[in-house]
Design an enzyme around this catalytic site. Structure first.
Site, PDB file in Angstrom:
ATOM      1  N   ASP A  11      -6.695  -6.920 -76.616  1.00  0.00           N
ATOM      2  CA  ASP A  11      -6.983  -8.309 -76.999  1.00  0.00           C
ATOM      3  C   ASP A  11      -5.830  -9.185 -76.508  1.00  0.00           C
ATOM      4  O   ASP A  11      -4.775  -8.694 -76.099  1.00  0.00           O
ATOM      5  CB  ASP A  11      -7.086  -8.397 -78.532  1.00  0.00           C
ATOM      6  N   SER A  12      -6.032 -10.498 -76.613  1.00  0.00           N
ATOM      7  CA  SER A  12      -4.962 -11.424 -76.265  1.00  0.00           C
ATOM      8  C   SER A  12      -3.841 -11.411 -77.308  1.00  0.00           C
ATOM      9  O   SER A  12      -2.768 -11.947 -77.057  1.00  0.00           O
ATOM     10  CB  SER A  12      -5.530 -12.835 -76.148  1.00  0.00           C
ATOM     11  N   CYS A  74     -11.917  -8.731 -77.352  1.00  0.00           N
ATOM     12  CA  CYS A  74     -11.631 -10.158 -77.241  1.00  0.00           C
ATOM     13  C   CYS A  74     -12.864 -10.812 -76.638  1.00  0.00           C
ATOM     14  O   CYS A  74     -13.342 -10.389 -75.571  1.00  0.00           O
ATOM     15  CB  CYS A  74     -10.425 -10.358 -76.328  1.00  0.00           C
ATOM     16  N   GLU A 153      -2.544 -16.286 -85.749  1.00  0.00           N
ATOM     17  CA  GLU A 153      -1.332 -15.673 -85.180  1.00  0.00           C
ATOM     18  C   GLU A 153      -0.099 -16.012 -86.036  1.00  0.00           C
ATOM     19  O   GLU A 153       0.853 -15.256 -86.088  1.00  0.00           O
ATOM     20  CB  GLU A 153      -1.115 -16.127 -83.728  1.00  0.00           C
ATOM     21  N   CYS A 185     -14.847 -14.939 -82.081  1.00  0.00           N
ATOM     22  CA  CYS A 185     -13.478 -14.739 -81.608  1.00  0.00           C
ATOM     23  C   CYS A 185     -12.909 -13.689 -82.544  1.00  0.00           C
ATOM     24  O   CYS A 185     -13.104 -13.778 -83.766  1.00  0.00           O
ATOM     25  CB  CYS A 185     -12.678 -16.038 -81.705  1.00  0.00           C
ATOM     26  N   HIS A 187     -10.191 -13.156 -83.721  1.00  0.00           N
ATOM     27  CA  HIS A 187      -9.260 -13.623 -84.742  1.00  0.00           C
ATOM     28  C   HIS A 187      -9.996 -14.120 -85.997  1.00  0.00           C
ATOM     29  O   HIS A 187      -9.435 -14.109 -87.086  1.00  0.00           O
ATOM     30  CB  HIS A 187      -8.414 -14.786 -84.196  1.00  0.00           C
TER      31      HIS A 187
HETATM   32  N1  DGL Z   1      -9.142 -13.081 -79.693  1.00  0.00           N
HETATM   33  C1  DGL Z   1      -9.690 -13.803 -78.617  1.00  0.00           C
HETATM   34  C2  DGL Z   1     -11.202 -13.902 -78.635  1.00  0.00           C
HETATM   35  O1  DGL Z   1     -11.857 -13.091 -79.255  1.00  0.00           O
HETATM   36  C3  DGL Z   1      -9.160 -15.130 -78.252  1.00  0.00           C
HETATM   37  C4  DGL Z   1      -8.066 -15.785 -78.927  1.00  0.00           C
HETATM   38  C5  DGL Z   1      -7.302 -16.498 -77.827  1.00  0.00           C
HETATM   39  O2  DGL Z   1      -6.554 -15.807 -77.176  1.00  0.00           O
HETATM   40  O3  DGL Z   1      -7.508 -17.703 -77.634  1.00  0.00           O
HETATM   41  O4  DGL Z   1     -11.760 -14.743 -78.001  1.00  0.00           O
END
Ligand code: DGL
Length: 269
Positions: A11-12, A74, A153, A185, A187
């Protein structure tokens, strides 16, 4: 690649841990190698070219660990880069968008689904595309929520600022009579309590992580790659920024006593 090799999950940042957690629950014998690009997060407003380049670097890194399969945990990378990167791979790879679309299509009764995600995921139109393939009568209403990712985050999972942002972002969707909302997302599942409170009981929240774990299980089974080793396999965690913040966050999310992570220079891959 042997069936006891690990699965690469990436993931990011920390959001993909919600997917890793679902995989650990569905496939307790599998070993996960997780990478979070904590130095370059967020990806959500970046171009397709940049996101694809980052995705390729992460895959090159994970291939050095001899993983047997890859999960893009992600939505942004799944929406912008999966098509390109899968062409050059000799091991299976899945993303989270298709499973998320499938899960939501099964849940909706009034055929009105909301999707909240990053700007890049929403503008890719991929959720609309997959849901349209499953049932063209379903209306999909998207909303980008760019501030949710930094709030997560920063660990502000339950905070008046987060609640205020959720109200602003979700008000329009609530008034368009959706009965299902995709947390598009990785997150956002960490904000489930706040989001559920704002949208109310009449809206079912869909976390694509569970359907992704299910799809992964089917895939490993069909490729004869399911792990044979005993349960409680040990997982490994890598990040591109400092490890301390990630370690305490990961331990909290995964309900583990402690998580040990290693820093790597992802630009070198
Ligand atoms: N966790 C990522 C997603 O599912 C993106 C969050 C990000 O890096 O902007 O899209």
């Amino acid at each position: 690649m042997g069936h006891d090799a690990a699965i690469g999950v990436f993931d990011s940042g920390v959001g993909g841990l919600t997917v890793a957690k679902a995989i650990m629950a569905a496939l307790p014998k599998e070993r996960i190698i997780y990478f979070g690009d904590t130095a370059r997060v967020p990806y959500g407003g970046k171009s397709r070219e940049t996101v694809t380049k980052y995705t390729e670097q992460i895959i090159r890194f994970l291939l050095t660990k001899e993983v047997k399969a890859l999960v893009i945990a992600c939505n942004t990378m799944s929406a912008l880069a999966l098509d390109t990167v899968e062409k050059n791979l000799s091991i299976p790879i899945i993303g989270v968008v298709k499973p998320g679309a499938l899960a939501a299509s099964k849940v909706t009764k009034n055929k009105r689904i909301g999707v909240i995600a990053t700007e890049s995921t929403i503008s890719s139109g991929l959720y609309v595309h997959y849901i349209g393939q499953i049932d063209p009568e379903i209306e999909v209403l998207g909303k980008a929520c760019p501030l949710f990712c930094p709030l997560v985050e920063e660990g502000m999972l339950s905070d008046p600022v987060t609640t205020e942002m959720a109200k602003r972002y979700l008000d329009g969707l609530i008034h368009q009579d959706i009965d299902t909302l995709i947390l598009g997302c990785t997150h956002y599942p960490l904000l489930t309590e706040t989001i559920a409170e704002v949208v109310g009981k009449q809206v079912t929240l869909v976390n694509p992580a569970y359907e992704t774990a299910k799809e992964l299980k089917e895939l490993l089974k069909s490729e004869a790659l399911l792990a044979q080793q005993p349960e409680n396999a040990s997982h490994s965690f890598y990040v591109s920024d400092s490890v301390e913040k990630f370690q305490s966050f990961a331990a909290r999310i995964l309900h583990l006593d402690a998580v040990s992570a290693e820093n790597i220079h992802i630009e070198e891959y």
